[in-house]
Design an enzyme around this catalytic site. Structure first.
Site, PDB file in Angstrom:
ATOM      1  N   SER A 106       0.908  -1.200   0.040  1.00 39.16           N
ATOM      2  CA  SER A 106      -0.199   0.020  -0.047  1.00 39.16           C
ATOM      3  C   SER A 106       0.844   1.199   0.084  1.00 39.16           C
ATOM      4  CB  SER A 106      -0.957   0.033   1.313  1.00 39.16           C
ATOM      5  OG  SER A 106      -2.020   1.038   0.921  1.00 39.16           O
ATOM      6  N   ASP A 136      -8.173  -2.928  -6.985  1.00 40.05           N
ATOM      7  CA  ASP A 136      -8.016  -2.875  -5.707  1.00 40.05           C
ATOM      8  C   ASP A 136      -9.021  -2.258  -4.874  1.00 40.05           C
ATOM      9  OD1 ASP A 136      -6.498  -0.474  -3.730  1.00 40.05           O
ATOM     10  OD2 ASP A 136      -4.925  -2.092  -4.143  1.00 40.05           O
ATOM     11  N   HIS A 186      -6.325  -6.351  -1.395  1.00 39.73           N
ATOM     12  CA  HIS A 186      -5.385  -5.274  -1.243  1.00 39.73           C
ATOM     13  C   HIS A 186      -4.429  -5.627  -0.320  1.00 39.73           C
ATOM     14  CE1 HIS A 186      -4.153  -0.998  -1.077  1.00 39.73           C
ATOM     15  NE2 HIS A 186      -3.743  -1.145   0.428  1.00 39.73           N
TER      16      HIS A 186
END
Length: 408
Positions: A189, A285, A352
């Site tokens: 991330s 995502d 994710h």
């Protein structure tokens, strides 16, 4: 003033979304009796970087930054894997003040021990290629992907991400990383974005004889239009870059022809990264769907409330919109994928951060493209066992191996 309150609202929502991702449910999972999932994960203690303050390397609240290190052994004793933690960004003073009272802005609130799973696992059956390496989790507490260099004296906020990066690397080099035979910089991330931003810097730490590569997991944030036809993420990144003093630390290969805000987006950076880079990303995502494509601030009629939380509740026209986002993602990596040194694994899942979860990294039923899963694809690329890892899954709903995320 109205725009300022939009940024404040978005910042607070992002903090809540980060918390939500950590508590999200995962569907389509089938656990196998006696599998690695039933093993207790290794718990690794927090090490604060003593002397970091003198180098200007402090968290948002001025506390010491830190990392978790588990030493390698055997064939992996001289190999190092660095995982940069993610956790969103703070784009305004109010949001950063909120963050500095959490583990994403202060080591005071960080867990003293964290589990090492997925790419950090110490078990061969869970992490076949990196289990016995020196494995490090660098904690994220600066709010700008380890790239800022500024401060706000009035709010007692320190935007020192670049200094934290440098201090952590210097400390790890003194811990033996300087003798690495092989090294992999990874991140998820906001940490995945950081692994792209710092990839070539990481390469420069080592002699040319050291095999050095980088992995970005869920870090391919796109400069995309949201459902209202605006650029929510670009506006937020502009605020982050300005507030944290990021421009001076962005790659000049990008800032020489694009403005600093655009150079915070991976799609404008990846083709100029000289070091071999692997992009692991879900085509749908879930963070980008919730915070960039269809955030509440642009969903005026609340059409996306159910779809944001659960992909199975998306209408046909919403799925069509998300297919367009997937196409944008694939277009953004076309030039990048021409370089055989680079690797790709883009599966058509609603997920994710797939390298940090055991069920998606390496498990009996982990996500696959063709006959290869994520861990095997990354390992084949890193060790050059297969040339040209370019795995792109077919569009939703044809991938039946996904572990899709559903939010309460």
């Amino acid at each position: 003033m109205k725009l300022l309150w939009v940024f404040v609202f978005m910042g607070l929502l992002i903090c809540k979304w980060v918390e939500g991702f950590e508590n999200a449910n995962v569907t389509d999972m089938h656990f196998v009796e006696g599998s690695a999932f039933y093993n207790r994960p290794l718990l690794v203690g927090l090490t604060l970087i003593n002397g970091a303050t003198a180098k200007g390397a402090v968290c948002l609240d001025g506390s010491l930054p830190g990392y978790h290190l588990h030493r390698g052994w055997g064939s992996g004793a001289n190999n190092w894997l660095i995982q940069l933690e993610g956790g969103g960004w703070c784009a305004n003073i109010r949001n950063c003040i909120y963050s500095k009272r959490t583990r994403h802005g202060s080591s005071v609130f960080m867990e003293k021990q964290i589990p090492f799973v997925g790419i950090l696992s110490n078990k061969a059956e869970e992490n076949p290629d990196f289990f016995n390496w020196n494995r490090v989790k660098v904690r994220y507490c600066d709010g700008a992907s380890f790239s800022g260099d500024s401060q706000n004296a009035a709010a007692r906020l320190y935007f020192r991400g670049q200094h934290i990066w440098s201090a952590a690397m210097e400390d790890l080099m003194s811990q033996g990383m300087r003798y690495a035979k092989q090294a992999l910089l990874s991140g998820c991330s906001a940490g995945g974005l950081a692994s792209i931003l710092h990839c070539d810097e990481f390469r420069e730490l080592f002699p040319r004889t050291t095999r050095v590569k980088c992995l970005s997991d869920a870090g391919l944030f796109l400069d995309a239009l949201d459902v209202a036809g605006r650029r929510t993420l670009r506006n937020m990144f502009r605020a982050v870059v300005s507030l944290h003093g990021v421009p001076k630390n962005l790659p000049r290969s990008c800032t020489s022809h694009l403005n600093p805000t655009l150079c915070f987006f991976p799609q404008y950076l990846i083709s100029s990264v000289r070091t071999p880079l692997f992009l692991l990303n879900a085509a749908y995502d879930t963070w980008q769907i919730q915070a960039s494509l269809a955030p509440p601030s642009t969903d005026y009629h609340w059409n996306w409330v159910d779809c944001r939380k659960n992909y199975a509740r998306c209408s046909s026209w919403q799925i069509h919109y998300l297919q367009g986002f997937r196409n944008q993602m694939l277009n953004s990596v076309k030039r990048f994928s021409r370089y055989r040194k680079n690797g790709l694994f883009i599966n058509s899942c609603f997920s994710h951060c797939q390298s940090e979860r055991q069920d998606t990294w390496f498990a009996p039923n982990s996500p696959h493209i063709g006959n290869r899963g994520i861990a095997q694809s990354v390992g084949n690329w890193f060790f050059d066992r297969v040339v040209g890892i370019q795995a792109i899954g077919c569009p939703y709903p044809c991938d039946k191996t996904c572990h899709n995320m559903v939010f309460q």
